[in-house]
Write a protein that holds these residues in place. Sequence first.
Motif, PDB file in Angstrom:
ATOM      1  N   ARG A 105       0.835  -1.191   0.000  1.00 34.28           N
ATOM      2  CA  ARG A 105       0.000   0.000   0.000  1.00 34.28           C
ATOM      3  C   ARG A 105       0.876   1.249   0.000  1.00 34.28           C
ATOM      4  NH1 ARG A 105      -4.818   0.126   4.274  1.00 34.28           N
ATOM      5  NH2 ARG A 105      -5.622  -1.396   2.818  1.00 34.28           N
ATOM      6  N   LYS A 106       0.473   2.258  -0.758  1.00 30.65           N
ATOM      7  CA  LYS A 106       1.213   3.518  -0.776  1.00 30.65           C
ATOM      8  C   LYS A 106       1.086   4.199   0.586  1.00 30.65           C
ATOM      9  CE  LYS A 106       0.183   4.478  -5.621  1.00 30.65           C
ATOM     10  NZ  LYS A 106      -0.562   5.347  -6.527  1.00 30.65           N
ATOM     11  N   PRO A 107       2.131   4.902   1.019  1.00 27.52           N
ATOM     12  CA  PRO A 107       2.011   5.618   2.297  1.00 27.52           C
ATOM     13  C   PRO A 107       0.998   6.759   2.184  1.00 27.52           C
ATOM     14  CG  PRO A 107       4.138   6.069   1.249  1.00 27.52           C
ATOM     15  CD  PRO A 107       3.436   5.041   0.409  1.00 27.52           C
ATOM     16  N   ALA A 108       0.394   7.073   3.306  1.00 27.74           N
ATOM     17  CA  ALA A 108      -0.569   8.183   3.336  1.00 27.74           C
ATOM     18  C   ALA A 108       0.167   9.486   3.042  1.00 27.74           C
ATOM     19  CB  ALA A 108      -1.236   8.254   4.702  1.00 27.74           C
ATOM     20  N   TYR A 133      -1.105  12.720   8.400  1.00 33.74           N
ATOM     21  CA  TYR A 133      -0.615  12.565   9.767  1.00 33.74           C
ATOM     22  C   TYR A 133      -0.753  13.852  10.576  1.00 33.74           C
ATOM     23  CZ  TYR A 133       1.046   8.173   7.943  1.00 33.74           C
ATOM     24  OH  TYR A 133       1.090   6.936   7.365  1.00 33.74           O
TER      25      TYR A 133
END
Length: 182
Positions: free
Chosen positions: A2-5, A10
Motif C-alpha cells: 500500500r502507498k504511504p498516506a 498525519y
Amino acid sequence: GRKPAPPDFYAQIPILHEVLEAFNWPLYEYDDFEADDIMHTLAKKAHANNLETMLITSDLDALQSLDEHTHLYALKKGLTNIERFDPKAFEEKYGIRIDQFLDSKALKGDGSDNIPGVPGIGEKGAADLLREYDTLDGVYENIALIKSSLAKKLEAGKESAYMSREVARLFDDAPVPLDLTE
C-alpha cells in the motif's frame, strides 16, 4: 504494497482527536485492530442488544457488518456521493447475499487491499459462481461441474482464494466496550 498516506494526513490526526474531544465523542484505538475491526465489533455488540446501527465509512469491507439492525453509508466521494446499504440494497446491487460477501472477495480479490483472489475471476464471475454453488466451499466441492477453462483458474487459485477470504475477514473481537452512556 500500500502507498504511504500523504504527509498532511498525519498532521490531521491530532486535530481530529481535538474535535472528538470537543464534541465529547469517544475515541477508540487498539493495537492490532484496524478501524473497521473496531466498528464491526461495536456493530455486532449493538446487534446483540437490538440496537439500530449506522456505519459511515469509505471502506467497503464494512459491508460484512450489514444485517437487519446495521446499515452502512458508503462515502464514495467525500460527502457529495453517499450510498446507503442494508442487506436488501446490497443484494440488489451485487446480486448475492450479504453472507456471500467474503466468499466473493475470496474469488475476485480486491486490489485496493492487495487481496489477490483468483486470477481471472472478476465481480460478475464471482457472483455467478456463488449464485450457482452458494459458498466458496461449494464452488470447490463442485469444481467438476464447472466449465474447464474456469475450473483451471479456480484450481490454480484455490490456495489464494482461501487465503484471500481470511485476509479480508473483519475481526469482531476488538476489546472495545459498548458503553451506551458514551
